[in-house]
Design a protein around this motif. Structure first.
Motif, short mmCIF file in Angstrom:
data_model
loop_
_atom_site.label_atom_id
_atom_site.label_comp_id
_atom_site.label_asym_id
_atom_site.label_seq_id
_atom_site.Cartn_x
_atom_site.Cartn_y
_atom_site.Cartn_z
N UNK A 87 -9.99 0.00 -17.12
CA UNK A 87 -9.92 -1.00 -18.19
C UNK A 87 -8.48 -1.13 -18.70
N UNK A 88 -7.79 -0.01 -18.83
CA UNK A 88 -6.40 -0.05 -19.30
C UNK A 88 -5.48 -0.76 -18.31
N UNK A 89 -5.85 -0.77 -17.05
CA UNK A 89 -5.05 -1.44 -16.02
C UNK A 89 -5.42 -2.91 -15.88
N UNK A 90 -6.35 -3.38 -16.68
CA UNK A 90 -6.72 -4.79 -16.65
C UNK A 90 -7.86 -5.13 -15.73
N UNK A 91 -8.51 -4.13 -15.16
CA UNK A 91 -9.68 -4.37 -14.32
C UNK A 91 -10.91 -4.48 -15.20
N UNK A 92 -11.90 -5.19 -14.71
CA UNK A 92 -13.13 -5.38 -15.49
C UNK A 92 -14.08 -4.23 -15.25
N UNK A 93 -14.23 -3.40 -16.26
CA UNK A 93 -15.17 -2.28 -16.26
C UNK A 93 -15.97 -2.39 -17.55
N UNK A 94 -17.30 -2.33 -17.49
CA UNK A 94 -18.09 -2.43 -18.72
C UNK A 94 -17.69 -1.36 -19.74
N UNK A 95 -17.78 -1.70 -21.00
CA UNK A 95 -17.46 -0.76 -22.06
C UNK A 95 -18.34 0.48 -21.97
N UNK A 96 -17.75 1.62 -22.31
CA UNK A 96 -18.47 2.89 -22.29
C UNK A 96 -18.69 3.40 -23.71
N UNK A 97 -19.82 4.07 -23.91
CA UNK A 97 -20.10 4.74 -25.18
C UNK A 97 -20.72 6.09 -24.85
N UNK A 101 -2.07 -5.03 -1.26
CA UNK A 101 -1.94 -3.70 -1.84
C UNK A 101 -0.54 -3.45 -2.39
N UNK A 102 0.47 -3.90 -1.68
CA UNK A 102 1.84 -3.68 -2.14
C UNK A 102 2.09 -4.39 -3.48
N UNK A 103 1.55 -5.60 -3.59
CA UNK A 103 1.68 -6.33 -4.86
C UNK A 103 0.98 -5.60 -5.98
N UNK A 104 -0.21 -5.07 -5.67
CA UNK A 104 -0.96 -4.31 -6.67
C UNK A 104 -0.20 -3.07 -7.10
N UNK A 105 0.38 -2.36 -6.15
CA UNK A 105 1.12 -1.15 -6.48
C UNK A 105 2.31 -1.46 -7.39
N UNK A 106 3.01 -2.55 -7.09
CA UNK A 106 4.17 -2.92 -7.90
C UNK A 106 3.77 -3.23 -9.33
N UNK A 107 2.58 -3.82 -9.51
CA UNK A 107 2.13 -4.20 -10.84
C UNK A 107 1.48 -3.05 -11.60
N UNK A 108 0.71 -2.22 -10.90
CA UNK A 108 -0.13 -1.24 -11.59
C UNK A 108 0.46 0.16 -11.66
N UNK A 109 1.16 0.58 -10.62
CA UNK A 109 1.66 1.95 -10.61
C UNK A 109 2.54 2.27 -11.83
N UNK A 110 3.43 1.36 -12.25
CA UNK A 110 4.25 1.69 -13.44
C UNK A 110 3.43 1.86 -14.72
N UNK A 166 0.96 9.31 -20.60
CA UNK A 166 0.24 8.99 -21.83
C UNK A 166 -1.06 8.26 -21.55
N UNK A 167 -1.06 7.37 -20.55
CA UNK A 167 -2.26 6.61 -20.24
C UNK A 167 -3.37 7.52 -19.72
N UNK A 168 -3.03 8.42 -18.81
CA UNK A 168 -4.05 9.32 -18.26
C UNK A 168 -4.50 10.31 -19.34
N UNK A 169 -3.56 10.76 -20.14
CA UNK A 169 -3.91 11.68 -21.23
C UNK A 169 -4.91 11.04 -22.18
N UNK A 217 -0.02 10.95 -7.84
CA UNK A 217 -0.66 10.12 -6.81
C UNK A 217 -0.35 8.64 -7.02
N UNK A 218 -0.21 8.24 -8.26
CA UNK A 218 -0.04 6.82 -8.57
C UNK A 218 1.22 6.23 -7.94
N UNK A 219 2.27 7.00 -7.86
CA UNK A 219 3.56 6.44 -7.44
C UNK A 219 3.59 6.03 -5.98
N UNK A 220 2.88 6.76 -5.12
CA UNK A 220 3.04 6.52 -3.68
C UNK A 220 1.74 6.32 -2.93
N UNK A 221 0.61 6.28 -3.60
CA UNK A 221 -0.66 6.22 -2.87
C UNK A 221 -0.78 4.96 -2.03
#
Length: 275
Positions: free
Chosen positions: A57-67, A188-197, A202-205, A239-243
């Motif tokens: 969700x933080x990366x802009x993908x559609x995931x239903x809200x969790x509770x 995939x390369x376009x996705x990596x350029x947009x999402x990996x940064x 802080x985001x994973x934490x 993993x995010x930087x080079x996957x």
């Protein structure tokens, strides 16, 4: 921290899932797909759902809200299925709820078109979290109001079932040959350029912080829940930087036949059209 609600009515089981999730109503007037701590896969499935769902969700993908949902097993006393009764009895306390999307259809890769950019983003995300359960056999995606939604992230981060070997997963390849979106020329390369940064410490934490403490306690090899949360950060961040360099898009394992109904694909059989 996830919003906490209380289940007020058990509606029906969803037998498509191996963990036997169920639809429940809650005291916030919401309807949720509940996943249970007492299911055979255990609480690590719920941990994966939270961390990966919140990251997606933080990366802009559609995931239903969790509770998080408090469950009193007494609400299922009217359920005639013995298996469901036993699951509810084993799951008293805090469970996980995913916002129910009424009228959503299961995604069929032969019935829907997906933009290559979106396909690339989903495949990159699944490579990051090592999702082994988004194949054309079982896409774990829904189409709701014409948009693609991602569900069921319990079979991700499989390294957290063997923490001593988790450090090596950062360099592991991800075979997306059978991925449900592989046929859409994923960028995939376009996705990596947009999402990996965006995948920062802080985001994973923050995503790990949303996991309730009671799903993390008593993990062998860790002295505290904070230490365990930190381990998720240390496994995902490098993993995010080079996957994207290790995503494999080869030939699928076998030809596929769409299971979508004719009214959805436009392949209606015109009965009586022939003389």
């Amino acid at each position: 921290m996830l919003t906490e609600v209380t289940a007020t009515r058990y509606v029906t089981p969803l037998r498509e899932g191996g963990s036997l999730p169920g639809i429940v109503e809650a005291d916030d007037l919401g309807t949720y797909v509940m996943k249970f701590t007492g299911a055979g896969q255990g609480r690590k499935t719920l941990v994966a759902e939270v961390i990966c769902g919140q990251l997606g969700r933080a990366l802009g993908l559609r995931v239903p809200d969790l509770v998080s949902i408090q469950l009193d097993p007494v609400i299922g006393l009217g359920e005639p299925d013995q298996e469901v009764q036993e699951l509810l009895k084993a799951s008293g306390g805090l469970n996980l709820g995913m916002d129910f999307l009424p009228g959503a259809l299961g995604f069929d890769p032969l019935a829907y078109e997906v933009d290559p950019i979106e396909a690339g983003q989903v495949i990159w995300f699944d490579a990051l979290i090592n999702n082994v359960d988004r194949s054309w056999r079982n896409p774990n995606m829904l189409v709701w109001h014409g948009e693609l939604w991602l569900i069921d992230h319990g079979a991700t981060m499989i390294w957290h079932h063997n923490w001593p070997g988790a450090g090596g997963w950062a360099e592991k390849p991800y075979d997306a040959s059978d991925h449900a979106l592989a046929r859409f020329s994923p960028e995939v390369e376009t996705a990596a350029a947009a999402l990996a940064p965006l995948v920062t410490e802080d985001l994973i934490t923050a995503a790990a912080a949303d996991v309730p403490d009671e799903w993390l306690v008593d993990e062998p090899g860790f002295d505290s829940t904070d230490e365990l949360r930190r381990a998720y950060v240390e496994a995902l961040l490098p993993r995010a930087a080079t996957v994207h360099e290790r995503i494999i898009l080869g030939e699928p394992s076998r030809p596929r036949v769409s299971q979508a109904p004719g009214w959805l694909t436009g392949r209606h059989e015109q009965k009586g059209a022939r003389a």
